[in-house]
Design an enzyme around this catalytic site. Structure first.
Site, short mmCIF file in Angstrom:
data_model
loop_
_atom_site.label_atom_id
_atom_site.label_comp_id
_atom_site.label_asym_id
_atom_site.label_seq_id
_atom_site.Cartn_x
_atom_site.Cartn_y
_atom_site.Cartn_z
N ASP A 9 0.88 -1.16 0.00
CA ASP A 9 0.00 0.00 0.00
C ASP A 9 0.93 1.22 0.00
O ASP A 9 2.12 1.09 0.34
CB ASP A 9 -0.86 -0.06 1.28
CG ASP A 9 -1.60 1.22 1.53
OD1 ASP A 9 -2.23 1.74 0.59
OD2 ASP A 9 -1.56 1.72 2.68
N ASP A 11 -0.06 4.99 1.00
CA ASP A 11 -0.29 5.92 2.09
C ASP A 11 -0.29 5.19 3.44
O ASP A 11 -1.14 4.35 3.68
CB ASP A 11 -1.65 6.59 1.84
CG ASP A 11 -2.02 7.57 2.92
OD1 ASP A 11 -1.13 7.98 3.67
OD2 ASP A 11 -3.21 7.90 3.03
P1 B16 Z 1 -6.52 10.35 -4.08
P2 B16 Z 1 -3.78 4.17 -0.31
C1 B16 Z 1 -5.60 6.12 -0.40
O1 B16 Z 1 -4.29 5.68 -0.62
C2 B16 Z 1 -5.69 6.95 0.86
O2 B16 Z 1 -5.44 6.14 2.00
C3 B16 Z 1 -7.07 7.56 0.99
O3 B16 Z 1 -7.13 8.35 2.15
C4 B16 Z 1 -7.37 8.40 -0.26
O4 B16 Z 1 -8.67 8.96 -0.19
C5 B16 Z 1 -7.23 7.51 -1.48
O5 B16 Z 1 -5.93 6.95 -1.53
C6 B16 Z 1 -7.48 8.25 -2.78
O6 B16 Z 1 -6.47 9.19 -2.98
O7 B16 Z 1 -7.53 11.35 -3.63
O8 B16 Z 1 -5.10 10.88 -4.06
O9 B16 Z 1 -6.87 9.70 -5.39
O10 B16 Z 1 -3.86 4.01 1.19
O11 B16 Z 1 -4.63 3.20 -1.09
O12 B16 Z 1 -2.36 4.24 -0.81
MG MG Z 2 -2.78 3.09 3.47
#
Ligand code: B16
Ligand code: MG
Length: 220
Positions: A9, A11
């Site tokens: 993953d 984030d």
């Molecule tokens: P974006 P991951 C996710 O990343 C985040 O944890 C989540 O908080 C966010 O809303 C989502 O990506 C979408 O991100 O707005 O930049 O497209 O944890 O899957 O790496």
């Molecule tokens: Mg994450």
């Protein structure tokens, strides 16, 4: 015996952008008259942008108040704020132990993949100077369903040409651990408040190849 691939993953595992997501969502939510705190933000980890907005509106009692076009505009505004804040991201923001793990996996000839639902993932990897360390990054734009659906992890496995049952997935979010488990991979959770992970480690500092290798050989 070694896993065929380790799928990360982004984030919360590779870098901590959750706080930047929070600041952007909080600003947008405040403008809509909705209050959110860090604890609520935790429930948005691994959740796509449109679904995050739906949850924020529900949290604020404003579900169904806005048209789809208005929701798109609100989500775009959040993203503009978030993308702006990503300018602060440098290679120093890679979480402890991650570079060393990527290096070790390359030495061991184990494939590496990314399973992030963030549409900003390619830009983030670029800013962290980590792009060359990944054999395949699943494209969030091609994904229909957010975690806990396994779709993004299965897309990463397909792109790497590996069997999910022969792979390890690493996640910091409950929805992400459930997504890994749902596709038959072995799950490693990072954090303390996660349930259902096959291996739970408190921080990325504990995420060494030696630890993963022991886990793979003894707990599989
Ligand atoms: P974006 P991951 C996710 O990343 C985040 O944890 C989540 O908080 C966010 O809303 C989502 O990506 C979408 O991100 O707005 O930049 O497209 O944890 O899957 O790496
Ligand atoms: Mg994450």
């Amino acid at each position: 015996m070694k896993p065929q691939a380790v799928i990360f993953d982004l984030d919360g595992v590779i870098t901590d952008t959750a706080h930047l997501h929070f600041l952007a969502w909080r600003q947008v939510a405040t403008e809509l008259g909705i209050g959110i705190d860090e604890a609520f933000n935790d429930t948005l980890k691994g959740i796509s942008r449109p679904e995050s907005l739906r949850r924020i509106l529900r949290h604020g009692g404003k579900e169904g108040v806005f048209t789809q076009a208005e929701c798109d505009k609100i989500a775009a505004r959040k993203n503009a704020l978030y993308v702006d804040s990503l300018q602060t991201l440098t290679p120093n923001a890679v979480l402890p132990g991650i570079r060393e793990l990527l290096q070790a996996l390359r030495t061991e000839r184990i494939k590496t993949g990314l399973a992030s639902v963030s549409l900003n993932a390619p830009a983030i990897l670029q800013a962290l100077q980590l792009t060359p360390w990944f054999d395949f990054c699943a494209d969030a734009a091609q994904i229909q369903r957010s975690k806990p659906d396994p779709e993004i992890f299965l897309a990463a496995c397909r792109g790497l040409d590996v069997n999910p049952r022969e792979c390890i997935g690493i996640e910091d979010a409950q929805a992400g651990v459930e997504a890994i488990n749902a596709c038959g991979m072995r799950s490693v959770g990072i954090g303390v408040n996660l349930t259902g992970a096959d291996l739970l480690l408190p921080t990325t500092e504990c995420l060494t190849w030696s630890r993963l290798s022991t886990f793979w050989q003894h707990d599989k």
